[in-house]
Design a protein around this motif. Structure first.
Motif, PDB file in Angstrom:
ATOM      1  N   SER A   1       5.213  -4.916 -12.115  1.00 15.80           N
ATOM      2  CA  SER A   1       5.308  -4.897 -13.579  1.00 15.80           C
ATOM      3  C   SER A   1       4.890  -3.538 -14.121  1.00 15.80           C
ATOM      4  N   ARG A   2       3.883  -2.928 -13.503  1.00 16.60           N
ATOM      5  CA  ARG A   2       3.427  -1.605 -13.942  1.00 16.60           C
ATOM      6  C   ARG A   2       4.496  -0.553 -13.683  1.00 16.60           C
ATOM      7  N   ALA A   3       5.069  -0.559 -12.480  1.00 14.37           N
ATOM      8  CA  ALA A   3       6.094   0.434 -12.144  1.00 14.37           C
ATOM      9  C   ALA A   3       7.306   0.300 -13.064  1.00 14.37           C
ATOM     10  N   TYR A   4       7.763  -0.923 -13.281  1.00 17.41           N
ATOM     11  CA  TYR A   4       8.911  -1.134 -14.163  1.00 17.41           C
ATOM     12  C   TYR A   4       8.591  -0.724 -15.601  1.00 17.41           C
TER      13      TYR A   4
ATOM     14  N   LEU B   1       0.821  -1.206   0.000  1.00 19.01           N
ATOM     15  CA  LEU B   1       0.000   0.000   0.000  1.00 19.01           C
ATOM     16  C   LEU B   1       0.857   1.259   0.000  1.00 19.01           C
ATOM     17  N   ARG B   2       1.943   1.259   0.769  1.00 17.21           N
ATOM     18  CA  ARG B   2       2.808   2.442   0.784  1.00 17.21           C
ATOM     19  C   ARG B   2       3.441   2.658  -0.585  1.00 17.21           C
ATOM     20  N   GLY B   3       3.947   1.584  -1.191  1.00 20.84           N
ATOM     21  CA  GLY B   3       4.535   1.717  -2.526  1.00 20.84           C
ATOM     22  C   GLY B   3       3.518   2.170  -3.548  1.00 20.84           C
ATOM     23  N   SER B   4       2.296   1.652  -3.454  1.00 19.85           N
ATOM     24  CA  SER B   4       1.254   2.022  -4.411  1.00 19.85           C
ATOM     25  C   SER B   4       0.846   3.478  -4.241  1.00 19.85           C
ATOM     26  N   CYS B   5       0.753   3.946  -3.003  1.00 21.40           N
ATOM     27  CA  CYS B   5       0.406   5.357  -2.767  1.00 21.40           C
ATOM     28  C   CYS B   5       1.470   6.285  -3.346  1.00 21.40           C
ATOM     29  N   TYR B   6       2.725   5.945  -3.164  1.00 24.05           N
ATOM     30  CA  TYR B   6       3.782   6.767  -3.753  1.00 24.05           C
ATOM     31  C   TYR B   6       3.759   6.689  -5.278  1.00 24.05           C
ATOM     32  N   PHE B   7       3.336   5.543  -5.829  1.00 27.78           N
ATOM     33  CA  PHE B   7       3.199   5.426  -7.279  1.00 27.78           C
ATOM     34  C   PHE B   7       2.163   6.433  -7.792  1.00 27.78           C
TER      35      PHE B   7
ATOM     36  N   MET C   1       8.959   2.861 -16.001  1.00 25.41           N
ATOM     37  CA  MET C   1      10.372   3.239 -15.964  1.00 25.41           C
ATOM     38  C   MET C   1      11.123   2.765 -17.202  1.00 25.41           C
ATOM     39  N   CYS C   2      10.407   2.124 -18.121  1.00 21.58           N
ATOM     40  CA  CYS C   2      11.015   1.550 -19.336  1.00 21.58           C
ATOM     41  C   CYS C   2      12.050   0.481 -19.010  1.00 21.58           C
ATOM     42  N   ASP C   3      11.898  -0.167 -17.850  1.00 22.67           N
ATOM     43  CA  ASP C   3      12.710  -1.329 -17.501  1.00 22.67           C
ATOM     44  C   ASP C   3      11.960  -2.547 -18.019  1.00 22.67           C
ATOM     45  N   TYR C   4      12.113  -2.796 -19.311  1.00 26.50           N
ATOM     46  CA  TYR C   4      11.277  -3.783 -19.981  1.00 26.50           C
ATOM     47  C   TYR C   4      11.550  -5.210 -19.511  1.00 26.50           C
ATOM     48  N   GLU C   5      12.775  -5.505 -19.140  1.00 26.04           N
ATOM     49  CA  GLU C   5      13.100  -6.853 -18.691  1.00 26.04           C
ATOM     50  C   GLU C   5      12.344  -7.198 -17.412  1.00 26.04           C
ATOM     51  N   ASN C   6      12.395  -6.313 -16.411  1.00 22.20           N
ATOM     52  CA  ASN C   6      11.703  -6.587 -15.156  1.00 22.20           C
ATOM     53  C   ASN C   6      10.194  -6.466 -15.294  1.00 22.20           C
ATOM     54  N   ALA C   7       9.733  -5.561 -16.140  1.00 18.29           N
ATOM     55  CA  ALA C   7       8.290  -5.442 -16.372  1.00 18.29           C
ATOM     56  C   ALA C   7       7.740  -6.746 -16.948  1.00 18.29           C
ATOM     57  N   ALA C   8       8.455  -7.321 -17.904  1.00 19.99           N
ATOM     58  CA  ALA C   8       8.024  -8.584 -18.507  1.00 19.99           C
ATOM     59  C   ALA C   8       8.114  -9.730 -17.500  1.00 19.99           C
TER      60      ALA C   8
ATOM     61  N   GLU D   1      13.905   9.247  -7.220  1.00 21.49           N
ATOM     62  CA  GLU D   1      13.922   8.803  -5.826  1.00 21.49           C
ATOM     63  C   GLU D   1      12.584   8.188  -5.425  1.00 21.49           C
ATOM     64  N   VAL D   2      11.488   8.783  -5.880  1.00 23.48           N
ATOM     65  CA  VAL D   2      10.178   8.242  -5.516  1.00 23.48           C
ATOM     66  C   VAL D   2       9.953   6.890  -6.187  1.00 23.48           C
ATOM     67  N   TYR D   3      10.354   6.756  -7.444  1.00 20.15           N
ATOM     68  CA  TYR D   3      10.217   5.456  -8.111  1.00 20.15           C
ATOM     69  C   TYR D   3      11.077   4.396  -7.429  1.00 20.15           C
ATOM     70  N   GLU D   4      12.252   4.784  -6.983  1.00 22.81           N
ATOM     71  CA  GLU D   4      13.094   3.833  -6.242  1.00 22.81           C
ATOM     72  C   GLU D   4      12.389   3.374  -4.979  1.00 22.81           C
ATOM     73  N   ARG D   5      11.684   4.298  -4.320  1.00 23.09           N
ATOM     74  CA  ARG D   5      10.914   3.939  -3.121  1.00 23.09           C
ATOM     75  C   ARG D   5       9.761   2.999  -3.475  1.00 23.09           C
ATOM     76  N   VAL D   6       9.072   3.297  -4.571  1.00 16.01           N
ATOM     77  CA  VAL D   6       7.959   2.457  -5.022  1.00 16.01           C
ATOM     78  C   VAL D   6       8.428   1.028  -5.254  1.00 16.01           C
ATOM     79  N   VAL D   7       9.496   0.881  -6.013  1.00 12.44           N
ATOM     80  CA  VAL D   7      10.005  -0.455  -6.344  1.00 12.44           C
ATOM     81  C   VAL D   7      10.488  -1.169  -5.088  1.00 12.44           C
ATOM     82  N   ALA D   8      11.213  -0.464  -4.221  1.00  6.19           N
ATOM     83  CA  ALA D   8      11.727  -1.083  -2.995  1.00  6.19           C
ATOM     84  C   ALA D   8      10.585  -1.599  -2.126  1.00  6.19           C
ATOM     85  N   ASP D   9       9.536  -0.802  -1.977  1.00  7.57           N
ATOM     86  CA  ASP D   9       8.398  -1.229  -1.164  1.00  7.57           C
ATOM     87  C   ASP D   9       7.680  -2.415  -1.788  1.00  7.57           C
TER      88      ASP D   9
END
Length: 527
Positions: free
Chosen positions: A246-249, A162-168, A252-259, A209-217
């Protein structure tokens, strides 16, 4: 002592329930992890509310979650068939968002009509609850009974999710779309991980920085939820965490992790619903087989012309609302081909009443059962996989994912894999994006998608949106509505209004945060 103005500094005292208010001052209320689970359910998840109408009566109060997402994109237009439109109605209330005004909280008469801090306040309130839970749950990390271990892990996992999603949501509302070259310098929103009220002014962290927080959470959520049983569609599980990853990645155009994470959802998540032979009166409801997660409520039918069925009437059309399905959305389904089943289950066309919303509705205007901005379905995983694979030059996987979805959305006798198999490169990616528009309509995706397409690393795509607004005023003598003016408002690809301004209350209190730039706009008169 400094004056603490920032909303996120005072949420522990005024943003949550009475239990949480008292808890923030007296930790003796916490007797076990069950109490933290209560805070999680009551304060970290989006509120599920029920009111008898839509945007008209809940705008100032700010009960709705992110209704601006629907009216800023190209999915909705003003309803002009009826005669109910007045400045106090939905169009007047959300005029500032619908026409991308500098002061989004004002209606077309220049009066305050909206609480522009509501979403900011809601999201940070949920973040604050998560911060409290994640700090206090540490006291129960030494449990040994299997049931206790499962529950502690679940509470941790749901809180991180939920915290990661809210920051997203926050970074995509108040920050520029993620572009690797500029994300480190583009301002977004403050990151607050402490569960205490802090005596300091906050500055905006960068988009990166916020995306890094989203992914970490979300990665923490996946770790703690991996072997935990799913409670319900209203509680997050590991599949929900992976879909949000997958949505966050993808953003971020991180296609490998999104897939990678999208593929896990297609393999381990609920199966896609087949619209061939589908007979339920609405598509999005708690019993939908492909539903993964939902939190919050929907108020769309309260302000949108929609098709509804009830126990007393098999075909009841409701058309006197202030907004309608846009021509752009309807035409995206290629109605001339008459083979897309979503024209029967998502949007419908009535000769007498125009374009009507059918994807989700309630017996009355607002339903607390499903969200219209935070709902996760398996179909998104197929679309995320298709786009990430196509941009990552794995077109075989992209075509298969796309065909797997379309086979369950196109009339069986009309479905042909060759239509997708003939596509490659930019043509394939554009088709996937069009499919995303058709499949995920009015679920909170379109505005964010249009933003990110502009800065996509592969095949960037710019969009211009036009909204036409009629200012109607009731003649008190004839009791009819007269058009005062009719104007076209345009949002070009380079317009700064693709990013929301920070809430007025934040800027008025001189926190030192610089607002996002925006232009005044009056629109162009049209016949």
């Amino acid at each position: 002592m400094k004056n603490l103005y920032l909303i996120i500094c005072i949420l522990a005292l005024c943003g949550c329930s009475g239990f949480l208010e008292e808890y923030s001052q007296d930790k003796s209320y916490i007797k076990g992890y069950d109490d933290l689970d209560e805070i999680l359910l009551g304060n970290a998840y989006f509120e599920r509310f029920y009111v008898s109408n839509g945007w008209q009566f809940s705008g100032i109060a700010g009960e709705n979650y992110l209704p601006c997402l629907h009216v800023m994109s190209d999915e909705l237009a003003q309803q002009t068939r009826g005669s109910s439109w007045v400045e106090e109605g939905a169009c007047g209330t959300i005029y500032g968002y619908h026409t991308w005004q500098y002061r989004v909280y004002e209606n077309l008469e220049g009066k305050t009509a909206w609480d522009d801090a509501a979403d900011f306040r809601h999201l940070y309130s949920h973040i604050n609850a998560c911060n409290i839970i994640l700090e206090e749950i540490k006291a129960y990390e030494d449990v040994t009974e299997e049931e206790d271990v499962q529950n502690v892990n679940r509470i941790k996992g749901e809180s991180y999710f939920l915290r990661g999603s809210c920051y997203f949501f926050l970074v995509n509302l108040y920050g520029r779309p993620y572009a690797k070259a500029t994300a480190g310098n583009d301002p977004a929103v403050p990151i607050k991980l402490s569960n205490s009220v802090e005596d300091k002014y906050y500055q905006r962290n960068s988009v990166s920085e916020v995306y890094e927080r989203v992914v970490a959470d979300l990665l923490e959520a996946e770790k703690y939820l991996k072997n935990v049983s799913k409670k319900s569609v209203w509680r997050a599980d590991v599949v929900a965490a992976r879909l949000m990853l997958s949505r966050a990645y993808l953003y971020m155009c991180d296609y490998e992790n999104a897939a990678k994470y999208a593929k896990l959802v297609t393999e381990e998540g609920p199966r896609l619903t087949d619209l061939n032979g589908y007979s339920n009166s609405q598509f999005l409801y708690p019993g939908l087989s492909e539903l993964i997660f939902s939190t919050g409520s929907t108020s769309l039918p309260g302000a949108l012309s929609f098709y509804a069925t009830s126990e007393t009437s098999i075909n009841t059309y409701v058309s006197n609302q202030d907004m309608r399905i846009s021509d752009e959305l309807y035409l995206a389904y290629k109605p001339e081909e008459a083979k897309d089943l979503r024209l029967e289950h998502f949007v419908v066309s009535s000769d007498g009443l125009g374009l009507l919303y059918k994807k989700m509705h309630g017996r009355t205007f607002v339903t607390p059962d499903m969200s219209d901005v935070f709902v996760l379905r398996t179909s998104e995983a197929y679309l995320n996989l298709a786009e990430a694979a196509a941009c990552g030059e794995d077109e075989v996987t992209a075509r298969k994912a796309l065909n797997d979805l379309r086979e369950r959305r196109i009339r069986r006798e009309a479905f042909d894999e060759a239509e997708v198999n003939a596509l490659s490169g930019e043509e394939l990616v554009r088709f996937i994006r069009e499919e995303r528009q058709r499949e995920l309509c009015l679920e909170g995706h379109r505005w964010f998608d249009l933003r990110r397409y502009k800065v996509a690393e592969k095949f960037p795509q710019a969009t211009t949106i036009n909204h036409v607004v009629e200012n109607r005023v009731r003649n008190e003598t004839t009791w009819t509505y007269e058009t005062i003016w009719k104007r076209r408002f345009t949002l070009t690809p380079e317009d700064p209004a693709w990013v929301l301004p920070l809430p007025k209350v934040e800027l008025d209190k001189n926190t030192g945060m610089i607002d996002n730039p925006r232009n005044e706009r009056k629109g162009e008169d049209v016949e």
